[in-house]
Design a protein around this motif. Structure first.
Motif, PDB file in Angstrom:
ATOM      1  N   THR A   1     -26.896 -45.680  -3.321  1.00 57.48           N
ATOM      2  CA  THR A   1     -26.445 -45.615  -4.716  1.00 57.48           C
ATOM      3  C   THR A   1     -27.505 -44.993  -5.614  1.00 57.48           C
ATOM      4  N   GLN A   2     -28.786 -45.282  -5.328  1.00 56.35           N
ATOM      5  CA  GLN A   2     -29.853 -44.704  -6.135  1.00 56.35           C
ATOM      6  C   GLN A   2     -30.025 -43.218  -5.855  1.00 56.35           C
ATOM      7  N   ARG A   3     -29.772 -42.815  -4.614  1.00 54.42           N
ATOM      8  CA  ARG A   3     -29.954 -41.413  -4.247  1.00 54.42           C
ATOM      9  C   ARG A   3     -28.840 -40.522  -4.758  1.00 54.42           C
ATOM     10  N   ALA A   4     -27.819 -41.118  -5.363  1.00 50.86           N
ATOM     11  CA  ALA A   4     -26.807 -40.304  -6.032  1.00 50.86           C
ATOM     12  C   ALA A   4     -27.381 -39.622  -7.274  1.00 50.86           C
ATOM     13  N   ASN A   5     -28.533 -40.090  -7.717  1.00 51.62           N
ATOM     14  CA  ASN A   5     -29.247 -39.468  -8.835  1.00 51.62           C
ATOM     15  C   ASN A   5     -30.485 -38.774  -8.274  1.00 51.62           C
ATOM     16  N   LEU A   6     -30.583 -37.461  -8.439  1.00 50.39           N
ATOM     17  CA  LEU A   6     -31.693 -36.689  -7.882  1.00 50.39           C
ATOM     18  C   LEU A   6     -32.750 -36.463  -8.950  1.00 50.39           C
ATOM     19  N   PRO A   7     -33.944 -37.079  -8.813  1.00 51.42           N
ATOM     20  CA  PRO A   7     -35.001 -36.890  -9.805  1.00 51.42           C
ATOM     21  C   PRO A   7     -35.929 -35.738  -9.431  1.00 51.42           C
ATOM     22  N   ALA A   8     -36.687 -35.276 -10.404  1.00 50.79           N
ATOM     23  CA  ALA A   8     -37.715 -34.264 -10.149  1.00 50.79           C
ATOM     24  C   ALA A   8     -38.925 -34.950  -9.527  1.00 50.79           C
ATOM     25  N   PRO A   9     -39.411 -34.478  -8.383  1.00 51.32           N
ATOM     26  CA  PRO A   9     -40.551 -35.134  -7.748  1.00 51.32           C
ATOM     27  C   PRO A   9     -41.872 -34.894  -8.463  1.00 51.32           C
ATOM     28  N   VAL A  10     -41.998 -33.771  -9.176  1.00 50.96           N
ATOM     29  CA  VAL A  10     -43.243 -33.428  -9.877  1.00 50.96           C
ATOM     30  C   VAL A  10     -42.897 -32.761 -11.203  1.00 50.96           C
ATOM     31  N   ASP A  11     -43.908 -32.621 -12.054  1.00 51.94           N
ATOM     32  CA  ASP A  11     -43.742 -31.816 -13.264  1.00 51.94           C
ATOM     33  C   ASP A  11     -43.657 -30.345 -12.870  1.00 51.94           C
ATOM     34  N   GLY A  12     -42.759 -29.606 -13.507  1.00 48.07           N
ATOM     35  CA  GLY A  12     -42.663 -28.188 -13.188  1.00 48.07           C
ATOM     36  C   GLY A  12     -41.488 -27.536 -13.879  1.00 48.07           C
ATOM     37  N   TYR A  13     -41.224 -26.306 -13.483  1.00 44.94           N
ATOM     38  CA  TYR A  13     -40.167 -25.503 -14.085  1.00 44.94           C
ATOM     39  C   TYR A  13     -39.055 -25.278 -13.068  1.00 44.94           C
ATOM     40  N   VAL A  14     -37.820 -25.334 -13.569  1.00 44.85           N
ATOM     41  CA  VAL A  14     -36.661 -25.166 -12.698  1.00 44.85           C
ATOM     42  C   VAL A  14     -36.451 -23.691 -12.405  1.00 44.85           C
ATOM     43  N   ALA A  15     -36.165 -23.386 -11.139  1.00 44.55           N
ATOM     44  CA  ALA A  15     -35.890 -22.016 -10.724  1.00 44.55           C
ATOM     45  C   ALA A  15     -34.819 -22.024  -9.640  1.00 44.55           C
ATOM     46  N   ARG A  16     -34.100 -20.939  -9.541  1.00 44.00           N
ATOM     47  CA  ARG A  16     -33.111 -20.720  -8.478  1.00 44.00           C
ATOM     48  C   ARG A  16     -32.087 -21.850  -8.379  1.00 44.00           C
ATOM     49  N   ARG A  17     -31.490 -22.197  -9.506  1.00 45.95           N
ATOM     50  CA  ARG A  17     -30.417 -23.207  -9.466  1.00 45.95           C
ATOM     51  C   ARG A  17     -29.168 -22.571  -8.881  1.00 45.95           C
ATOM     52  N   THR A  18     -28.645 -23.203  -7.849  1.00 43.02           N
ATOM     53  CA  THR A  18     -27.426 -22.710  -7.203  1.00 43.02           C
ATOM     54  C   THR A  18     -26.291 -23.727  -7.252  1.00 43.02           C
ATOM     55  N   VAL A  19     -26.572 -24.977  -7.555  1.00 42.53           N
ATOM     56  CA  VAL A  19     -25.549 -26.015  -7.537  1.00 42.53           C
ATOM     57  C   VAL A  19     -24.609 -25.832  -8.727  1.00 42.53           C
ATOM     58  N   GLN A  20     -23.341 -26.181  -8.509  1.00 46.45           N
ATOM     59  CA  GLN A  20     -22.330 -26.060  -9.554  1.00 46.45           C
ATOM     60  C   GLN A  20     -21.600 -27.386  -9.709  1.00 46.45           C
ATOM     61  N   LEU A  21     -21.073 -27.627 -10.891  1.00 53.35           N
ATOM     62  CA  LEU A  21     -20.353 -28.854 -11.189  1.00 53.35           C
ATOM     63  C   LEU A  21     -19.109 -28.958 -10.311  1.00 53.35           C
ATOM     64  N   GLY A  22     -18.879 -30.147  -9.757  1.00 55.46           N
ATOM     65  CA  GLY A  22     -17.718 -30.366  -8.900  1.00 55.46           C
ATOM     66  C   GLY A  22     -17.909 -29.946  -7.463  1.00 55.46           C
ATOM     67  N   GLN A  23     -19.061 -29.377  -7.153  1.00 50.39           N
ATOM     68  CA  GLN A  23     -19.324 -28.922  -5.792  1.00 50.39           C
ATOM     69  C   GLN A  23     -19.532 -30.111  -4.856  1.00 50.39           C
ATOM     70  N   ARG A  24     -18.940 -30.039  -3.689  1.00 50.44           N
ATOM     71  CA  ARG A  24     -19.146 -31.059  -2.661  1.00 50.44           C
ATOM     72  C   ARG A  24     -20.331 -30.623  -1.814  1.00 50.44           C
ATOM     73  N   VAL A  25     -21.399 -31.396  -1.855  1.00 48.09           N
ATOM     74  CA  VAL A  25     -22.624 -31.014  -1.170  1.00 48.09           C
ATOM     75  C   VAL A  25     -22.893 -31.995  -0.029  1.00 48.09           C
ATOM     76  N   ALA A  26     -23.518 -31.478   1.014  1.00 44.86           N
ATOM     77  CA  ALA A  26     -23.937 -32.310   2.144  1.00 44.86           C
ATOM     78  C   ALA A  26     -25.425 -32.603   2.010  1.00 44.86           C
ATOM     79  N   ALA A  27     -25.876 -33.605   2.742  1.00 45.07           N
ATOM     80  CA  ALA A  27     -27.298 -33.935   2.713  1.00 45.07           C
ATOM     81  C   ALA A  27     -28.110 -32.723   3.182  1.00 45.07           C
TER      82      ALA A  27
END
Length: 402
Positions: free
Chosen positions: A223-249
């Protein structure tokens, strides 16, 4: 007729000789100056413009599968460690958690029953032992009756039927004693068997409870892993995920680039490596800022092979016609953190590096393992603490007055 003019050839010849002598002197002085510069200054430096900024590209991937219900960061955004980046639908994980919690409560109550059975079996032992005492009393009474009747049977005071009846009473008493003793043995075996399931541990530490608690922790973490946190301070790059997308581990969603942890890979020619050592100072300039901004770096290490050796399709120099190509080896240069804050760099930028090789007391290769973690994060360490609290709550709720 006018008088002939004096010849100018001697004067011209002297001028030419003087100019040539002057030119030769200038060339000689220049060559001498260049030689002195090369010997005293240039020979103490190795430089290259084949250098590029490198950094950690931290991929954000889910540990569980699910449907994306929220995206909280986009390319170029700055994020802090622990900040939410993506949220997955937690419905399935919550159902699994509810089932695991119910199983844990049931396991606690079943283990409590085991402990309660110890007292029940102990009471049964006492009951069977009282049966033994009663059977022994009955045997003693029947033995006395039989002895009296046998003494009276000689003078005809007791009939044979009554004597047989007394013998039967004694036999029944002996059988009852054997049955009572067997009952004591069985009750003791039952108690011993039940004690093997309970001895040495409390209800909370019982293996059945611990196994069910582990399932609760597993479901809680999901249940906690349904929320993905940032592991470190930094800048976001190469976002490919889209809303409603079914993703696998393990599906890449975006990357985090910590620009405070960048370094430079300077690719020196193999002939330049003979004097480069770990720990030598490096001066660097970036094309993005020009020569007005410089960085202080230190040689941190050298690559274990050339770029051609680690290429996807390495060169096959043993086949066909061969042309020698000067190889390059990457040299890693660490940068000054304060200078990076003042003039930040980005991964992939071109750099020019100049290494001061006058100090030759360093090593070419590292000879000791790293003593601390290169990079680390504590973002995920707190997830299990909530699971432990949930386990304690369920166990306490099902312990009753135990």
């Amino acid at each position: 007729m006018n008088a002939p003019t004096p010849s100018i050839r001697p004067a011209t010849s002297r001028t030419r000789k003087k100019a040539l002598a002057t030119l030769a002197t200038v060339v000689a002085l220049s060559a001498t100056a260049w030689g002195l510069y090369e010997w005293r200054v240039a020979s103490h430096f190795e430089s290259t413009d084949n250098a590029y900024v490198q950094g950690n590209l931290i991929q954000i991937t889910p540990q569980i599968g699910g449907t994306v219900v929220a995206i909280l960061a986009d390319d170029t955004d700055f994020v802090k460690a622990g900040q939410s980046l993506v949220k997955l639908d937690p419905a399935d994980a919550k159902l699994a958690l509810d089932q695991a919690e119910a199983n844990l409560g049931q396991a606690v109550r079943q283990v409590r029953t085991l402990y309660a059975n110890n007292g029940s079996f102990d009471a049964q032992i006492k009951l069977r032992e009282s049966d033994v005492v009663r059977a022994q009393t009955e045997i003693a009474r029947a033995t006395d009756d039989l002895n009296r009747r046998q003494g009276l049977a000689g003078n005809g005071a007791v009939s044979k039927e009554e004597l047989n009846h007394a013998q039967t009473q004694l036999s029944n008493g002996i059988s009852a004693l054997a049955a009572a003793q067997a009952g004591v043995t069985a009750a003791k075996e039952q108690l011993r068997s039940n004690q093997t399931m309970t001895e040495g541990v409390s209800v909370e530490k019982h293996p059945s409870v611990l196994s069910a608690a582990a399932k609760v922790r597993e479901a809680w973490l999901a249940t906690q892993r349904a929320n993905l946190p940032a592991p470190v301070d930094g800048y976001v790059a190469r976002r490919t995920v889209q809303l409603g997308q079914r993703v696998a581990a393990g599906t890449p969603m975006m990357s985090i680039v910590p620009l405070n942890q960048v370094w430079v890979d300077a690719n020196f020619k193999e002939v330049q490596l003979r004097h480069i050592r770990i720990g030598q100072p490096v001066k660097l300039t970036a094309d993005i800022y020009g020569t007005k901004v410089s960085y202080d770096g230190v040689v941190a290490g050298m690559g274990m092979g050339t770029g051609a050796a680690f290429a996807l399709l390495p060169a096959q120099n043993a086949t066909g016609n061969w042309i020698k190509v000067v190889q390059r080896v990457p040299v890693r240069v660490t940068l000054n953190a304060e200078q990076l804050v003042k003039n930040p760099l980005r991964v992939g930028l071109s750099m020019e590096a100049e290494v001061d090789v006058s100090q030759q007391d360093g090593k070419m290769l590292a000879d000791a393992p790293r003593e601390s973690a290169l990079v680390q994060t504590s973002v995920y360490a707190s997830l299990d603490s909530g699971a432990a609290a949930e386990v304690r709550r369920i166990v306490a709720a099902n312990l009753g007055s135990h």
